[in-house]
Design a protein around this motif. Structure first.
Motif, PDB file in Angstrom:
ATOM      1  N   VAL A 269      78.975  65.782  -5.640  1.00 45.09           N
ATOM      2  CA  VAL A 269      77.575  66.192  -5.688  1.00 45.09           C
ATOM      3  C   VAL A 269      76.741  65.168  -4.926  1.00 45.09           C
ATOM      4  N   PHE A 270      75.838  65.681  -4.087  1.00 47.84           N
ATOM      5  CA  PHE A 270      74.868  64.797  -3.420  1.00 47.84           C
ATOM      6  C   PHE A 270      73.477  65.405  -3.557  1.00 47.84           C
ATOM      7  N   ILE A 271      72.468  64.542  -3.596  1.00 47.45           N
ATOM      8  CA  ILE A 271      71.064  64.943  -3.694  1.00 47.45           C
ATOM      9  C   ILE A 271      70.344  64.371  -2.484  1.00 47.45           C
ATOM     10  N   THR A 272      69.557  65.217  -1.814  1.00 48.18           N
ATOM     11  CA  THR A 272      68.852  64.762  -0.622  1.00 48.18           C
ATOM     12  C   THR A 272      67.342  64.930  -0.806  1.00 48.18           C
ATOM     13  N   ASP A 273      66.595  64.287   0.100  1.00 46.19           N
ATOM     14  CA  ASP A 273      65.152  64.507   0.137  1.00 46.19           C
ATOM     15  C   ASP A 273      64.871  65.712   1.034  1.00 46.19           C
ATOM     16  N   SER A 274      63.593  65.934   1.325  1.00 46.82           N
ATOM     17  CA  SER A 274      63.226  67.110   2.113  1.00 46.82           C
ATOM     18  C   SER A 274      63.751  67.043   3.540  1.00 46.82           C
ATOM     19  N   ALA A 275      64.061  65.826   4.023  1.00 48.17           N
ATOM     20  CA  ALA A 275      64.591  65.659   5.383  1.00 48.17           C
ATOM     21  C   ALA A 275      66.119  65.689   5.409  1.00 48.17           C
ATOM     22  N   VAL A 281      74.471  60.113  -4.864  1.00 48.49           N
ATOM     23  CA  VAL A 281      75.775  60.777  -4.889  1.00 48.49           C
ATOM     24  C   VAL A 281      76.464  60.432  -6.195  1.00 48.49           C
ATOM     25  N   ASN A 282      77.360  61.301  -6.629  1.00 58.10           N
ATOM     26  CA  ASN A 282      78.109  61.008  -7.855  1.00 58.10           C
ATOM     27  C   ASN A 282      79.460  60.391  -7.493  1.00 58.10           C
ATOM     28  N   SER A 289      84.938  61.535  -0.441  1.00 57.28           N
ATOM     29  CA  SER A 289      84.511  61.190   0.918  1.00 57.28           C
ATOM     30  C   SER A 289      85.205  59.952   1.461  1.00 57.28           C
ATOM     31  N   GLN A 290      85.886  59.205   0.582  1.00 53.95           N
ATOM     32  CA  GLN A 290      86.563  57.985   1.027  1.00 53.95           C
ATOM     33  C   GLN A 290      85.558  57.004   1.651  1.00 53.95           C
ATOM     34  N   ARG A 291      84.362  56.954   1.035  1.00 51.98           N
ATOM     35  CA  ARG A 291      83.335  56.031   1.511  1.00 51.98           C
ATOM     36  C   ARG A 291      82.708  55.346   0.316  1.00 51.98           C
ATOM     37  N   VAL A 292      82.041  54.217   0.561  1.00 50.26           N
ATOM     38  CA  VAL A 292      81.303  53.552  -0.512  1.00 50.26           C
ATOM     39  C   VAL A 292      79.961  54.264  -0.670  1.00 50.26           C
ATOM     40  N   GLU A 293      79.343  54.109  -1.838  1.00 51.04           N
ATOM     41  CA  GLU A 293      78.090  54.796  -2.114  1.00 51.04           C
ATOM     42  C   GLU A 293      77.000  54.362  -1.130  1.00 51.04           C
ATOM     43  N   GLU A 294      76.970  53.076  -0.798  1.00 46.20           N
ATOM     44  CA  GLU A 294      75.944  52.591   0.118  1.00 46.20           C
ATOM     45  C   GLU A 294      76.082  53.222   1.501  1.00 46.20           C
ATOM     46  N   ARG A 354      53.983  73.986  -4.731  1.00 44.05           N
ATOM     47  CA  ARG A 354      53.407  74.688  -3.582  1.00 44.05           C
ATOM     48  C   ARG A 354      54.458  75.494  -2.819  1.00 44.05           C
ATOM     49  N   GLY A 355      55.691  75.457  -3.301  1.00 43.16           N
ATOM     50  CA  GLY A 355      56.751  76.200  -2.631  1.00 43.16           C
ATOM     51  C   GLY A 355      57.369  75.452  -1.473  1.00 43.16           C
ATOM     52  N   MET A 356      57.014  74.187  -1.297  1.00 40.24           N
ATOM     53  CA  MET A 356      57.562  73.393  -0.194  1.00 40.24           C
ATOM     54  C   MET A 356      58.884  72.758  -0.623  1.00 40.24           C
ATOM     55  N   LEU A 357      59.800  72.635   0.331  1.00 41.50           N
ATOM     56  CA  LEU A 357      61.096  72.016   0.051  1.00 41.50           C
ATOM     57  C   LEU A 357      60.878  70.558  -0.347  1.00 41.50           C
ATOM     58  N   SER A 358      61.382  70.204  -1.529  1.00 41.14           N
ATOM     59  CA  SER A 358      61.218  68.825  -1.997  1.00 41.14           C
ATOM     60  C   SER A 358      62.549  68.090  -2.037  1.00 41.14           C
ATOM     61  N   GLN A 359      63.590  68.771  -2.498  1.00 39.19           N
ATOM     62  CA  GLN A 359      64.914  68.164  -2.581  1.00 39.19           C
ATOM     63  C   GLN A 359      65.974  69.245  -2.383  1.00 39.19           C
ATOM     64  N   THR A 360      67.205  68.812  -2.105  1.00 38.12           N
ATOM     65  CA  THR A 360      68.345  69.733  -2.087  1.00 38.12           C
ATOM     66  C   THR A 360      69.493  69.087  -2.849  1.00 38.12           C
ATOM     67  N   ILE A 361      70.340  69.935  -3.415  1.00 37.37           N
ATOM     68  CA  ILE A 361      71.525  69.457  -4.136  1.00 37.37           C
ATOM     69  C   ILE A 361      72.731  70.196  -3.576  1.00 37.37           C
ATOM     70  N   GLY A 362      73.726  69.424  -3.187  1.00 39.41           N
ATOM     71  CA  GLY A 362      74.950  70.004  -2.654  1.00 39.41           C
ATOM     72  C   GLY A 362      76.134  69.741  -3.565  1.00 39.41           C
TER      73      GLY A 362
END
Length: 805
Positions: A269-275, A281-282, A289-294, A354-362
């Motif tokens: 799971v990952f959480i992003t901002d509007s960009a 990340v969990n 992903s075989q990567r560090v969180e940073e 306001r209906g604007m994209l604020s975050q996304t969750i994958g």
């Protein structure tokens, strides 16, 4: 009373004083302090009615009450009140007013009105009252319940929110019964004893701020904060603040649960901002992903996935977000070690008010295992689980593809149906697991005889089907002989050597069929003909095979219907002594007259019944019907021993002994009138078990005979152990008598052996008087055959028994 200058005694007073005539209620005199207070000269004051100085409605009632008192009566007590004084300059001042009766020096009674200015005090009181009102408003407007108590527990103040939280009855609060209120609070919590103990602890350390959580019986969770109440630096009481934290606790639980779900989710799971920059990340995302969180936080989420056209992917995702708020699909995930894995991604969008994209969750998960499972499912769907060979479904697809690619003339091929010979013996003796390993070796051997373009398929059990690509009769025969030669070589498994033979049937496309099903059926038919012969060989399909097989199928079906429709009948062939023809027994012989075929010979349908296993059902019917008829004759006073033929399959049935016992009991037949005819093959198979069963039958009183003696492989060592009473010499040895020397010698030996074993000897198939005379000379005891009588119906047999012997 006349007005004048102030009496010396009032002028020396420190407070403002006026003398009022009780009759006229006018001011008679006033001291200088009063003049200054009212800001007037004596002549302006004296003579005025006292009510002119005090203008409030309350003052009118006050002076009316003063005037109503009779001055001549006993002095009234002093009257003190707060009021406002109207000064002569128009201002108003707050005063404390006192009125009492006094007796003047001249003996007259008058009212002494004293006034003390209290503007400052009134201002302080007003300010204090305003402060108290503000405090009360503040107390009532707070969301917390407030309870103020003295150190001794007396209730000093509370707000409505307190009463609401604790559900304190209104009448209880009005009664001002502090003990009852405290008892109500204690009753409202789940653990009243703990509540009381905790209050005692708080009272002992009243200078300390305390925090508690209380669970009410209503289910509410109340947070209690206890603060010391100080007056001039000294603790004089305690302030209890109560706050309903039920929803907050639930929200906190929900947040903690969400955090646990996020942290423990098996999905990445990952959480992003509007960009689309990753904000969190969990652990599963870090691991997958075989990567560090940073290294993940701060990067663009699109960069986690491989796509030939990232711009197109982003456009597709945003389009789905606009339609339904979620995008789902399969992608390749680029890992930190440079590898890529297939994943299933679900990507949702969160919008603000306001209906604007604020975050996304994958959310994405590894599909590697799923793909492996799908491949395994396909393998199971198209291959045999034991040998790994293609199954019939895969064979069908390959044949269909061949037929689609080429025409019938350009694509001849052969279908081989192969069945292992006597493979059941391996399973029965060495176990099914051992048999499975043998099948694997067999599959490997057969495969080694085929080309890559050919296909070996296992149908199940020990049956295999082979597709031989572009093979005519000559090519198919070449492959079959190669397989038979390979199978003829010994097998070795677990240091055990053994042989496995096989029978093969061959069908050719397009000569023998247009579909795979037809070709397999024809090849199976050809293989069946091999099994019916010498086994261990092969045969090509011939149309006549199907005709014969169909005839067998129809015969078997008709035979089963005959039993259901009671078409079978029993005839009885007499057994008589050779010397004088005395009747000693009868053999039950089955007869069948079919509605379409007419009479059907037992030589035709009995072998078919034995092959199909239906002989067990037929044998059970014969046993029951023969027993019934023998019982009828016994009850009629003409008892005769009836012989019943028992097949090997029927004899080996687990319930055979019980069936014999059952029919004897059902019809009440004397056991010695039942004789069971057994073939030599029965006696030599599982001799120990057979011996045990024969003795059990003998214990019932049933007699036993060996039928068709001389055609099998009897062991004399076993024969002398078996409880046999009779030997029946097969008709094949009788037919050559008396001229055939070999038959004569064999029959003579059989009769001599029977006598030595103390068996009675019966000759079957005696048709001539010469044969009878020969048998008498050899010492044979009994005979049956056409010379005496063929098998006849029970009615005819009964009449024969009544005839003189």
């Amino acid at each position: 009373m006349t007005a004048g200058t102030p009496s010396g005694w009032i002028d020396g007073l420190l407070e403002a004083v006026c003398i009022v005539d009780p009759e006229t209620m006018r001011i008679a005199e006033a001291n200088s302090v009063a003049m200054r207070l009212m800001r007037c000269r004596p002549q302006e004051l004296v003579g005025r009615t006292v009510s002119e100085l005090f203008s409030t409605p309350e003052d009118l009632f006050f002076w009316e009450e003063v005037a109503s008192h009779d001055p001549a009566s006993a002095p009234a007590p002093a009257m003190v009140s707060h009021t406002r004084l109207q000064r002569f300059d128009g201002t108003v001042v707050h005063v404390e007013r006192s009125v009492r009766q006094v007796r003047l020096e001249n003996g007259h009674v008058a009212y002494l009105v004293g006034m003390i200015e209290r503007d400052r005090q009134q201002q302080i009181e007003d300010e204090l009252e305003e402060t108290i009102a503000e405090l009360r408003a503040t107390l009532e407007s707070t969301a917390d319940g407030i309870l103020v108590c003295g150190l001794d527990g007396t209730i000093r103040a509370f707000n409505r929110r307190f009463a609401q939280l604790w559900n304190v009855p209104a009448d209880l609060l009005v009664q001002r019964d502090d003990a009852a209120v405290h008892a109500c609070l204690a009753d409202s919590v789940i653990d009243a004893d703990q509540y009381v103990r905790r209050l005692a602890e708080i009272a002992e350390s009243s200078r300390t701020e305390r925090h508690d959580l209380l669970t009410l019986r209503s289910g509410q969770l109340i947070e209690r904060t206890t603060l010391p109440q100080r007056t001039r630096g000294r603790v004089t009481g305690q302030v209890f603040c109560f706050r309903d934290v039920t929803e907050k606790a639930l929200a906190d639980d929900a947040l903690r649960l969400a955090a646990k779900v996020f942290a423990s989710s098996p999905d990445a799971v990952f959480i992003t901002d509007s960009a689309l920059q990753i904000a969190s990340v969990n652990p599963a995302c870090v691991q997958l992903s075989q990567r560090v969180e940073e290294g993940l936080v701060g990067c663009n989420a699109i960069d986690l996935f491989d796509d030939a056209d990232p711009g197109r992917l982003v456009g597709e995702i945003r389009g789905r977000w606009a339609d339904g708020g979620i995008w789902e699909g399969d992608l390749w995930h680029r890992r930190g070690d440079g590898s890529s894995i297939a994943v299933r991604l679900s990507w949702v969008v969160l919008r603000d008010e306001r209906g604007m994209l604020s975050q996304t969750i994958g959310f994405f998960r590894d599909l590697t295992g799923l793909h492996a499972q799908q491949r395994r499912i396909e393998e199971l769907a198209y291959t045999d689980a034991l040998t790994g060979l293609p199954n019939r479904l895969l064979l069908s697809r390959r044949v269909e593809r061949t037929l689609q690619q080429r025409g019938a003339i350009d694509a001849p091929f052969a279908i081989l149906f192969m069945d292992l010979d006597h493979f059941k013996n391996i399973n029965d003796s060495l176990g099914h697991q051992f048999g499975d390993r043998v099948l694997i070796q067999v599959a490997q051997r057969i495969n080694s005889c085929l080309r890559q373009v050919d296909t070996l398929c296992r149908l199940g059990g020990d049956e295999f089907v082979l597709y031989v690509h572009q093979a005519d009769a000559e090519g198919a025969e070449l492959v079959v002989r190669r397989i038979l030669d390979s199978m003829a070589q010994p097998f070795t498994l677990d240091d055990i050597g053994f042989s496995v033979g096989c029978s093969v049937g061959v069908a050719l496309y397009p000569r023998d069929g247009q579909t795979l099903d037809e070709l397999i059926k024809q090849a199976d038919t050809a293989m069946f003909r091999v099994k019916g012969g010498t086994r261990g060989g092969f045969r090509f399909y011939e149309p006549q095979m199907s005709v014969n097989l169909l005839s067998r199928m129809k015969m078997e079906h008709a035979m089963r219907q005959a039993l259901e429709q009671e078409q079978f009948r029993l005839h009885y062939q007499p057994q008589v002594t050779l010397v004088d023809g005395t009747l000693v027994g009868a053999e039950a012989l089955i007869r069948w007259t079919d509605a379409e075929r007419g009479p059907v010979s037992p030589a035709v349908f009995i072998p078919l019944a034995e092959e199909s296993g239906f002989i067990v059902a037929i044998g059970a019917w014969v046993l029951r019907e023969a027993t019934r008829q023998a019982a009828v004759w016994e009850r009629a006073g003409t008892p005769v021993a009836v012989s019943v033929n028992v097949s090997a399959m029927q004899f080996r049935q687990a319930d055979f002994l019980e069936r014999v016992r059952g029919v004897l009991q059902e019809f009440g037949l004397s056991p010695h009138l039942m004789e069971l005819e057994l073939t030599e093959s029965i006696l030599v198979q599982d001799a120990d078990e057979t011996l045990e069963r024969l003795h059990a039958l003998a214990a019932l009183g049933v007699r036993m005979a060996i039928d068709d003696f001389g055609t099998g492989y009897s062991s004399l060592a076993y024969l002398k152990k078996f409880p046999i009473q009779k030997l029946k010499i097969d008709r094949s040895f009788i037919s050559g008598l008396p001229d055939d020397g070999s038959d004569l010698a064999i029959v003579s030996a059989m009769v001599s052996m029977g006598r030595a074993l103390e068996f009675s000897v019966v000759a079957e198939g005696v048709e001539t008087e010469m044969q009878r005379q020969c048998l008498i000379g050899l010492g044979c005891d009994q005979f049956q055959g056409y010379l005496c009588a063929p098998g006849i119906p029970a009615e005819d047999f009964a009449r024969r028994m009544l005839q003189p012997q």
